[in-house]
Write a protein that holds these residues in place. Structure first.
Motif, PDB file in Angstrom:
ATOM      1  N   UNK A 216       0.824  -1.205   0.000  1.00 43.41           N
ATOM      2  CA  UNK A 216       0.000   0.000   0.000  1.00 43.41           C
ATOM      3  C   UNK A 216       0.860   1.259   0.000  1.00 43.41           C
ATOM      4  N   UNK A 217       1.889   1.278   0.830  1.00 47.31           N
ATOM      5  CA  UNK A 217       2.745   2.454   0.923  1.00 47.31           C
ATOM      6  C   UNK A 217       3.381   2.773  -0.426  1.00 47.31           C
ATOM      7  N   UNK A 218       3.888   1.749  -1.111  1.00 49.49           N
ATOM      8  CA  UNK A 218       4.500   1.980  -2.414  1.00 49.49           C
ATOM      9  C   UNK A 218       3.504   2.489  -3.434  1.00 49.49           C
ATOM     10  N   UNK A 219       2.306   1.918  -3.438  1.00 46.85           N
ATOM     11  CA  UNK A 219       1.275   2.340  -4.387  1.00 46.85           C
ATOM     12  C   UNK A 219       0.835   3.777  -4.121  1.00 46.85           C
ATOM     13  N   UNK A 221       2.487   6.214  -2.519  1.00 45.90           N
ATOM     14  CA  UNK A 221       3.549   7.189  -2.816  1.00 45.90           C
ATOM     15  C   UNK A 221       3.550   7.559  -4.298  1.00 45.90           C
ATOM     16  N   UNK A 222       3.294   6.569  -5.144  1.00 45.33           N
ATOM     17  CA  UNK A 222       3.303   6.816  -6.581  1.00 45.33           C
ATOM     18  C   UNK A 222       2.178   7.760  -7.008  1.00 45.33           C
ATOM     19  N   UNK A 223       1.152   7.883  -6.181  1.00 49.98           N
ATOM     20  CA  UNK A 223       0.031   8.767  -6.504  1.00 49.98           C
ATOM     21  C   UNK A 223       0.255  10.193  -6.043  1.00 49.98           C
ATOM     22  N   UNK A 224       1.273  10.412  -5.221  1.00 45.01           N
ATOM     23  CA  UNK A 224       1.537  11.761  -4.710  1.00 45.01           C
ATOM     24  C   UNK A 224       2.577  12.432  -5.605  1.00 45.01           C
ATOM     25  N   UNK A 225       2.075  13.122  -6.634  1.00 48.45           N
ATOM     26  CA  UNK A 225       2.968  13.693  -7.648  1.00 48.45           C
ATOM     27  C   UNK A 225       3.008  15.218  -7.608  1.00 48.45           C
ATOM     28  N   UNK A 226       2.114  15.843  -6.858  1.00 48.32           N
ATOM     29  CA  UNK A 226       2.053  17.308  -6.848  1.00 48.32           C
ATOM     30  C   UNK A 226       2.994  17.888  -5.801  1.00 48.32           C
ATOM     31  N   UNK A 227       3.097  19.207  -5.794  1.00 44.02           N
ATOM     32  CA  UNK A 227       3.911  19.908  -4.805  1.00 44.02           C
ATOM     33  C   UNK A 227       3.072  20.484  -3.669  1.00 44.02           C
ATOM     34  N   UNK A 228       1.785  20.559  -3.858  1.00 46.35           N
ATOM     35  CA  UNK A 228       0.889  21.099  -2.831  1.00 46.35           C
ATOM     36  C   UNK A 228      -0.424  20.337  -2.890  1.00 46.35           C
ATOM     37  N   UNK A 229      -1.181  20.389  -1.809  1.00 45.90           N
ATOM     38  CA  UNK A 229      -2.489  19.742  -1.771  1.00 45.90           C
ATOM     39  C   UNK A 229      -3.476  20.519  -2.642  1.00 45.90           C
ATOM     40  N   UNK A 230      -4.568  19.871  -3.082  1.00 44.52           N
ATOM     41  CA  UNK A 230      -5.587  20.594  -3.854  1.00 44.52           C
ATOM     42  C   UNK A 230      -6.150  21.784  -3.093  1.00 44.52           C
ATOM     43  N   UNK A 231      -6.703  22.723  -3.824  1.00 47.34           N
ATOM     44  CA  UNK A 231      -7.342  23.881  -3.211  1.00 47.34           C
ATOM     45  C   UNK A 231      -8.430  23.441  -2.234  1.00 47.34           C
ATOM     46  N   UNK A 249      -9.732   0.942  -8.401  1.00 48.10           N
ATOM     47  CA  UNK A 249      -8.500   0.666  -7.668  1.00 48.10           C
ATOM     48  C   UNK A 249      -8.003  -0.755  -7.924  1.00 48.10           C
ATOM     49  N   UNK A 250      -6.690  -0.948  -7.702  1.00 45.06           N
ATOM     50  CA  UNK A 250      -6.080  -2.267  -7.810  1.00 45.06           C
ATOM     51  C   UNK A 250      -6.289  -3.093  -6.557  1.00 45.06           C
ATOM     52  N   UNK A 251      -5.667  -4.263  -6.532  1.00 45.45           N
ATOM     53  CA  UNK A 251      -5.943  -5.225  -5.460  1.00 45.45           C
ATOM     54  C   UNK A 251      -5.538  -4.718  -4.086  1.00 45.45           C
ATOM     55  N   UNK A 252      -4.396  -4.001  -3.989  1.00 44.44           N
ATOM     56  CA  UNK A 252      -3.949  -3.515  -2.679  1.00 44.44           C
ATOM     57  C   UNK A 252      -4.946  -2.523  -2.087  1.00 44.44           C
ATOM     58  N   UNK A 321       1.989   4.522   6.929  1.00 45.83           N
ATOM     59  CA  UNK A 321       3.419   4.674   7.210  1.00 45.83           C
ATOM     60  C   UNK A 321       3.592   5.870   8.136  1.00 45.83           C
ATOM     61  N   UNK A 322       4.430   5.726   9.174  1.00 48.49           N
ATOM     62  CA  UNK A 322       4.632   6.784  10.155  1.00 48.49           C
ATOM     63  C   UNK A 322       6.113   6.948  10.469  1.00 48.49           C
ATOM     64  N   UNK A 323       6.553   8.170  10.800  1.00 51.05           N
ATOM     65  CA  UNK A 323       7.934   8.354  11.264  1.00 51.05           C
ATOM     66  C   UNK A 323       8.180   7.593  12.562  1.00 51.05           C
ATOM     67  N   UNK A 324       9.377   7.126  12.756  1.00 51.16           N
ATOM     68  CA  UNK A 324       9.678   6.338  13.957  1.00 51.16           C
ATOM     69  C   UNK A 324       9.495   7.142  15.237  1.00 51.16           C
ATOM     70  N   UNK A 325       9.709   8.459  15.162  1.00 52.72           N
ATOM     71  CA  UNK A 325       9.631   9.293  16.369  1.00 52.72           C
ATOM     72  C   UNK A 325       8.232   9.850  16.608  1.00 52.72           C
ATOM     73  N   UNK A 326       7.266   9.473  15.741  1.00 52.29           N
ATOM     74  CA  UNK A 326       5.931  10.043  15.890  1.00 52.29           C
ATOM     75  C   UNK A 326       5.327   9.634  17.230  1.00 52.29           C
TER      76      UNK A 326
END
Length: 390
Positions: A216-219, A221-231, A249-252, A321-326
Motif C-alpha cells: 500500500x505504501x508503495x502504491x 507514494x506513486x500517486x503523490x505527484x504534486x507539490x501542494x495539496x488541492x485547493x 482501484x487495484x488489489x492492494x 506509514x509513520x515516522x519512527x519518532x511520531x
C-alpha cells in the motif's frame, strides 16, 4: 472549438494533474487565454497551478481575464472562491468588494463581511454585518453571523442564532459542528447529548499484515505527484491525492477498502442506542458505506489544520506509514474537537489519538479535527467519509 472540445481539454488536464505531467495543463492554459470567459477552464487551471506550487500566482489567469470580462459574474465568483479555498480570506474579501462595485449585489456584501471576519478584520466585518439585521430570513446569513459572533467573543449571541439554525438545518453537519463549539463555551447541557463522553470516537486495528502495508505504501507514494495539496484542503507541508482513491482501484487498495469497511461495521456496532434527534446516532441501526477516499502524505513539519468533512456522517484517519519518532513530544497527534484557527478560540481537544501503523480512527463528521506537526520523516495516511446506506 468543437462542442466536446472543452470537456476533452478538461479531462486531459485532470489526467496530467493526477500524473504530474504538464502537456494537457499547458494546452488548457492556451485555451483559457484565448477564451477568457471560460469559467470551468479557469477553475481547472487554477487547481493545476496551485498544486504545482505557484501560490497566489495560480490565479493570474483569472485576474487577466477579469480585465476583459469585467461583468462576468460567474468568473468573479470562481475567482473569489479560489482565493478563499487557497487560505487567503483577506484577498477574497477584497475581490468580493471589487465585484460589489460592479454588480451592487447584497450577497457580495455578505461575502465581504464573512471573509473579512475570517481574516481577522473584525471592525470592517462588523460594520458590514450591521446591514443584515434579520438573519432569520436567510440562514446563510445566520451561519456567517454565528461565526462572526464567536470571533467577537459574543457567545450568547452566537448561541441564540445557533438555536434558530438548528431548527432549520438539522441535517447540516457544519451546523452541528458549530453547536459542539458553542455548547462547550456556554456550558450547555446538550453537549453531553451530542458528544457522549468519547463513546463516538474509536480506534481499530485493521486486518492488514506487513506485506499489505508495504504494498500500500508503495502504491500510494506513486500517486503523490504534486507539490501542494488541492485547493480547499487542510494539508500543510504535504500533498493529497485527487479524486476517489477507491475508484477503479487495484488489489492492494481494494484489500484496504475491505478492511476499512469491516472496521466501519465494528464501529457502528459499538455505537449507543439510536436517537432520532442526533446527527450520527439517528443512523446507528443502519450499515454505513464508504463515500469516497483519498491519501495524504506529510513530511517534515507537515500537519492538518483543524477542519471538517461536512458531506460525511462518519470520518476517519487510517495510518499506512509513520515516522519512527511520531508520538514523542506530542508530535503528529490527531486532535478532535479543536475549533478552526480563524474562530480565534482556545478550546482544547475533546479527544486525542496517537497514530499507529495499520490502525484507523473513526469519529463523527461533526467534530473538527487536525494534527500536530512532526519534526522528520514521512506520514502516509488514507482517509474516507462514510454515509448510511439508503
Amino acid at each position: 472549438m468543437a462542442a466536446d472540445a472543452p470537456d476533452k481539454l478538461l479531462a486531459r488536464a485532470e489526467r496530467d494533474i493526477r500524473s504530474g505531467k504538464s502537456a494537457g495543463v499547458n494546452e488548457l492554459a492556451r485555451a483559457v487565454a484565448q477564451n477568457p470567459g471560460w469559467v470551468r477552464g479557469h477553475i481547472k487551471l487554477a487547481d493545476a497551478y496551485w498544486e504545482a506550487g505557484h501560490g497566489l500566482g495560480a490565479f493570474r489567469f483569472f485576474e487577466d481575464a477579469l480585465k476583459a470580462e469585467r461583468r462576468n459574474a460567474a468568473l468573479w465568483n470562481a475567482y473569489i472562491a479560489a482565493l478563499l479555498e487557497s487560505g487567503h480570506p483577506a484577498e477574497a474579501a477584497d475581490a468580493a468588494s471589487d465585484a460589489f462595485l460592479i454588480f451592487n449585489a447584497p450577497i457580495l456584501q455578505l461575502m465581504v463581511a464573512s471573509y473579512a471576519s475570517q481574516a481577522g478584520q473584525l471592525d470592517r466585518a462588523d460594520r458590514l454585518f450591521r446591514q443584515f439585521e434579520m438573519p432569520q430570513a436567510d440562514h446563510s446569513i445566520s451561519e456567517a453571523l454565528v461565526r462572526h459572533a464567536l470571533r467577537m467573543g459574543d457567545y450568547v449571541k452566537a448561541a441564540a442564532i445557533l438555536d434558530d439554525l438548528l431548527r432549520a438545518r438539522r441535517e447540516d453537519i457544519a451546523i452541528w459542528a458549530l453547536a459542539q463549539i458553542i455548547w462547550r463555551l456556554t456550558d450547555d447541557p446538550r453537549l453531553e447529548f451530542l458528544i457522549g463522553r468519547d463513546a463516538l470516537v474509536k480506534f481499530f486495528s485493521l486486518d492488514l499484515d506487513s506485506e499489505d502495508l508495504s504494498a500500500l505504501a508503495g502504491l500510494l507514494r506513486a500517486k503523490h505527484v504534486s507539490r501542494a495539496a488541492p485547493l480547499g484542503q487542510s494539508v500543510r507541508g504535504g500533498t493529497q491525492t485527487r479524486g476517489d482513491l477507491f475508484e477503479g482501484a487495484g488489489s492492494s487498495i481494494l484489500t484496504l477498502k475491505r478492511a476499512l469497511a469491516n472496521a466501519l461495521e465494528a464501529y457502528r456496532r459499538t455505537l449507543p442506542e439510536p436517537r432520532a434527534d442526533h446527527p450520527l446516532l439517528k443512523y446507528a441501526d443502519r450499515p454505513f458505506s464508504i463515500l469516497h477516499g483519498w491519501s495524504v502524505r506529510l513530511t517534515e513539519g507537515g500537519h492538518h489544520v483543524s477542519h471538517l468533512h461536512p458531506v460525511g456522517i462518519v470520518s476517519s484517519a487510517c495510518y499506512i506509514c509513520l515516522p519512527s519518532a511520531l508520538g514523542q513530544r506530542r508530535q503528529g497527534v490527531l486532535q478532535l474537537g479543536v475549533p478552526p484557527e480563524d474562530l480565534g478560540l482556545s478550546l482544547p481537544a475533546l479527544s486525542e489519538i496517537h497514530p499507529k501503523i495499520g490502525h484507523v480512527a473513526l469519529f463523527p463528521s461533526f467534530l473538527h479535527h487536525g494534527t500536530t506537526p512532526f519534526s522528520e520523516g514521512e506520514r502516509l495516511s488514507v482517509a474516507f467519509d462514510a454515509v448510511p446506506v439508503r
